[in-house]
Enzyme design. Structure first.
Site, mmCIF file in Angstrom:
data_model
loop_
_atom_site.group_PDB
_atom_site.id
_atom_site.type_symbol
_atom_site.label_atom_id
_atom_site.label_comp_id
_atom_site.label_asym_id
_atom_site.label_seq_id
_atom_site.Cartn_x
_atom_site.Cartn_y
_atom_site.Cartn_z
ATOM 1 N N ASP A 108 0.838 -1.194 0.000
ATOM 2 C CA ASP A 108 0.000 0.000 0.000
ATOM 3 C C ASP A 108 0.876 1.249 0.000
ATOM 4 O O ASP A 108 2.039 1.211 0.381
ATOM 5 C CB ASP A 108 -0.896 0.020 1.247
ATOM 6 C CG ASP A 108 -1.874 -1.148 1.267
ATOM 7 O OD1 ASP A 108 -2.243 -1.625 0.181
ATOM 8 O OD2 ASP A 108 -2.243 -1.582 2.375
HETATM 9 N N1 URA Z 1 -1.176 -6.052 3.667
HETATM 10 C C1 URA Z 1 -1.693 -4.812 3.694
HETATM 11 O O1 URA Z 1 -2.752 -4.577 4.238
HETATM 12 N N2 URA Z 1 -1.020 -3.822 3.090
HETATM 13 C C2 URA Z 1 0.174 -4.023 2.482
HETATM 14 O O2 URA Z 1 0.750 -3.072 1.963
HETATM 15 C C3 URA Z 1 0.704 -5.322 2.468
HETATM 16 C C4 URA Z 1 0.010 -6.327 3.066
#
Ligand code: URA
Length: 239
Positions: A108
């Site tokens: 993310d």
């Molecule tokens: N899980 C998440 O919620 N976000 C990420 O960036 C990676 C794994």
């Protein structure tokens, strides 16, 4: 016999030596040799696996594919191109941008830590696929510390609010109040959704490892480097 042939300038560009334009200049000025002889033309055809290609007398190693680790900073997208926002490809060198690299899976925008960049689609697919059973480890900070009941629910395989079933996952509280999460799959916002489903929303998330490969903590946020051969193999290490 089939003999693969490639133009000299293409070979040098795939190796990330310089831009296409700079490469033509290097060849013109006689700094590139093939099998010991200064190359006369960018269009020279050769077998990339057999020819000895040197720049200023130093051997160029030809590799079909490229593999890098990046310490992803917060605030950049795990994508190759976005009209408005910065992506992880904005962090690398111009030579690397020409290789056709893409991130292996997505973190993310606000997630930090280990992100692999490659131009090898099969490799990326194997790393991401839950069937490969490659464990990804994240360190999470949550609004409240996790406990044994949370860990047991993770181990059983969580069912998220929308009915999504998660594979059994690891959850370990750490002394500083954060926790380690170990997952083999990468559904959308997976770790955040898993912890939120336990009433422990994530406030910070960082990926520490993929398979047997740990983030090189000497890389500052935004820093990157090529993987060593042994590190590349360690990625595929199963649970
Ligand atoms: N899980 C998440 O919620 N976000 C990420 O960036 C990676 C794994």
């Amino acid at each position: 016999d089939f003999m693969p042939v490639m133009r000299l300038d293409k070979l040098l560009s795939e190796c990330g030596v310089a831009s296409r334009k700079e490469i033509r200049q290097l060849i013109k000025s006689g700094r590139v040799s093939v099998d010991g002889v200064p190359a006369a033309s960018s269009e020279l055809k050769l077998d990339p696996n057999k020819a000895l290609v040197c720049l200023d007398g130093a051997k160029i190693e030809y590799a079909k594919y490229h593999y890098y680790m990046l310490n992803k900073p917060a605030g950049v997208l795990s994508a190759t191109d976005d009209g408005r926002q910065n992506t992880v490809l904005d962090l690398v060198t111009p030579e690397m941008r020409k290789m056709g690299l893409f991130p292996v899976g997505r973190l993310d925008k606000d997630t930090t830590g280990l992100l692999l960049l490659t131009d090898d689609g099969d490799f990326a697919h194997r790393v991401i696929s839950p069937r490969s059973e490659i464990v990804k480890v994240y360190q999470a900070r949550t609004e409240a510390p996790v406990d044994e009941a949370d860990a047991a629910a993770f181990a059983d395989g969580l069912i998220l609010g929308d009915g999504t079933k998660c594979l059994p996952a690891g959850l370990k509280p750490l002394p500083d109040g954060s926790c380690l999460v170990e997952v083999m799959e990468g559904k959308y916002h997976q770790v955040k959704r898993m912890l939120a489903s336990r009433g422990k929303p994530v406030t910070e998330l960082k990926r520490l490892s993929i398979g047997g490969l740990k983030l090189d903590e000497s890389l500052l946020p935004g820093g990157f480097r090529a993987l060593e051969q042994n590190e590349l193999c360690s990625v595929m290490k199963k649970k």
